[in-house]
Design an enzyme around this catalytic site. Sequence first.
Site, PDB file in Angstrom:
ATOM      1  CE1 TYR A   1      -3.803  -5.462   8.354  1.00 16.11           C
ATOM      2  CE2 TYR A   1      -5.254  -6.053   6.545  1.00 16.11           C
ATOM      3  CZ  TYR A   1      -4.822  -5.140   7.485  1.00 16.11           C
ATOM      4  OH  TYR A   1      -5.421  -3.897   7.555  1.00 16.11           O
TER       5      TYR A   1
ATOM      6  CB  SER B   1      -4.022 -11.381   4.007  1.00 18.88           C
ATOM      7  OG  SER B   1      -5.209 -10.639   4.037  1.00 18.88           O
TER       8      SER B   1
ATOM      9  CG  ASP C   1      -2.019   0.919   1.272  1.00 18.21           C
ATOM     10  OD1 ASP C   1      -2.292   1.533   0.231  1.00 18.21           O
ATOM     11  OD2 ASP C   1      -2.664   1.061   2.333  1.00 18.21           O
TER      12      ASP C   1
HETATM   13  P1  ADP Z   1      -1.264  -7.052   4.182  1.00 15.46           P
HETATM   14  O1  ADP Z   1      -1.570  -5.972   5.177  1.00 15.46           O
HETATM   15  O2  ADP Z   1      -2.469  -7.409   3.318  1.00 15.46           O
HETATM   16  O3  ADP Z   1      -0.607  -8.225   4.811  1.00 15.46           O
HETATM   17  P2  ADP Z   1       1.299  -6.071   3.118  1.00 15.46           P
HETATM   18  O4  ADP Z   1       1.508  -4.934   2.185  1.00 15.46           O
HETATM   19  O5  ADP Z   1       1.855  -5.952   4.494  1.00 15.46           O
HETATM   20  O6  ADP Z   1      -0.290  -6.343   3.126  1.00 15.46           O
HETATM   21  O7  ADP Z   1       1.874  -7.394   2.469  1.00 15.46           O
HETATM   22  C1  ADP Z   1       1.271  -8.094   1.414  1.00 15.46           C
HETATM   23  C2  ADP Z   1       2.352  -8.727   0.549  1.00 15.46           C
HETATM   24  O8  ADP Z   1       2.866  -7.752  -0.346  1.00 15.46           O
HETATM   25  C3  ADP Z   1       3.550  -9.269   1.320  1.00 15.46           C
HETATM   26  O9  ADP Z   1       3.833 -10.567   0.808  1.00 15.46           O
HETATM   27  C4  ADP Z   1       4.677  -8.286   0.966  1.00 15.46           C
HETATM   28  O10 ADP Z   1       5.945  -8.936   0.936  1.00 15.46           O
HETATM   29  C5  ADP Z   1       4.275  -7.874  -0.419  1.00 15.46           C
HETATM   30  N1  ADP Z   1       4.803  -6.601  -0.947  1.00 15.46           N
HETATM   31  C6  ADP Z   1       5.282  -5.525  -0.272  1.00 15.46           C
HETATM   32  N2  ADP Z   1       5.650  -4.563  -1.141  1.00 15.46           N
HETATM   33  C7  ADP Z   1       5.390  -5.041  -2.391  1.00 15.46           C
HETATM   34  C8  ADP Z   1       5.578  -4.542  -3.720  1.00 15.46           C
HETATM   35  N3  ADP Z   1       6.089  -3.318  -3.947  1.00 15.46           N
HETATM   36  N4  ADP Z   1       5.198  -5.323  -4.774  1.00 15.46           N
HETATM   37  C9  ADP Z   1       4.668  -6.551  -4.563  1.00 15.46           C
HETATM   38  N5  ADP Z   1       4.469  -7.086  -3.342  1.00 15.46           N
HETATM   39  C10 ADP Z   1       4.835  -6.335  -2.271  1.00 15.46           C
END
Ligand code: ADP
Length: 183
Positions: free
Chosen positions: A133, A129, A41
């Site tokens: 999460y 997630s 995000d």
């Molecule tokens: P959530 O709160 O749904 O768990 P996160 O953003 O913390 O969301 O993590 C969701 C996934 O996205 C994790 O596997 C993380 O490693 C991954 N992630 C983080 N940054 C990126 C990115 N720039 N592109 C793709 N995946 C990402």
Amino acid sequence: MSESSGATPRLTLLRGDITEQQVDAIVNAANSSLLGGGGVDGAIHRRGGPEILEECRALRASKYGRGLPTGRAAATTAGRLPARWVIHTVGPVFSSSDDRSELLADCHRNSLLVAEELGARSVAFPAISTGVYRWPIDDAAIIALRTVSQAPSSVAEIRFVLFDDRALTAFRQAADSLGLPLG
Ligand code: ADP
């Protein structure tokens, strides 16, 4: 016959950064405030610029006054990103005592429905997630891939963009165990 019936999207898995994907829509693992957070995000808002947040604020001021509920999805511009749209969805926080798998499946189904409404032909998903999460990656991969493979969709390509090798391996193994061909 509706446009979506019978369609089988091409499924691809890759290791990478979702903000760099050249697809029509990328999915954001947002939180219900829609006002930004960490992880994927944070990266989307940072790289996409302030227009995304502006449209998120507009969603909060109209349709989602109390926030976007878990499992639902809503689109905004992708601002400066190569994609045209960001589809924001709110994954469930993992719980070992409460099975929230259907909510995680809803994120995938509803994101694809929004993609279809937008007319997006290619959609990239992160591993929803599995970060803050805390959803175990192997299980999240099964839920994500099973759901998108069962959802009828006019989308031509569904791409999972995994941020590290561990996530990529988990998704590859999940595709294998579900017998899903990769494009
Ligand atoms: P959530 O709160 O749904 O768990 P996160 O953003 O913390 O969301 O993590 C969701 C996934 O996205 C994790 O596997 C993380 O490693 C991954 N992630 C983080 N940054 C990126 C990115 N720039 N592109 C793709 N995946 C990402």
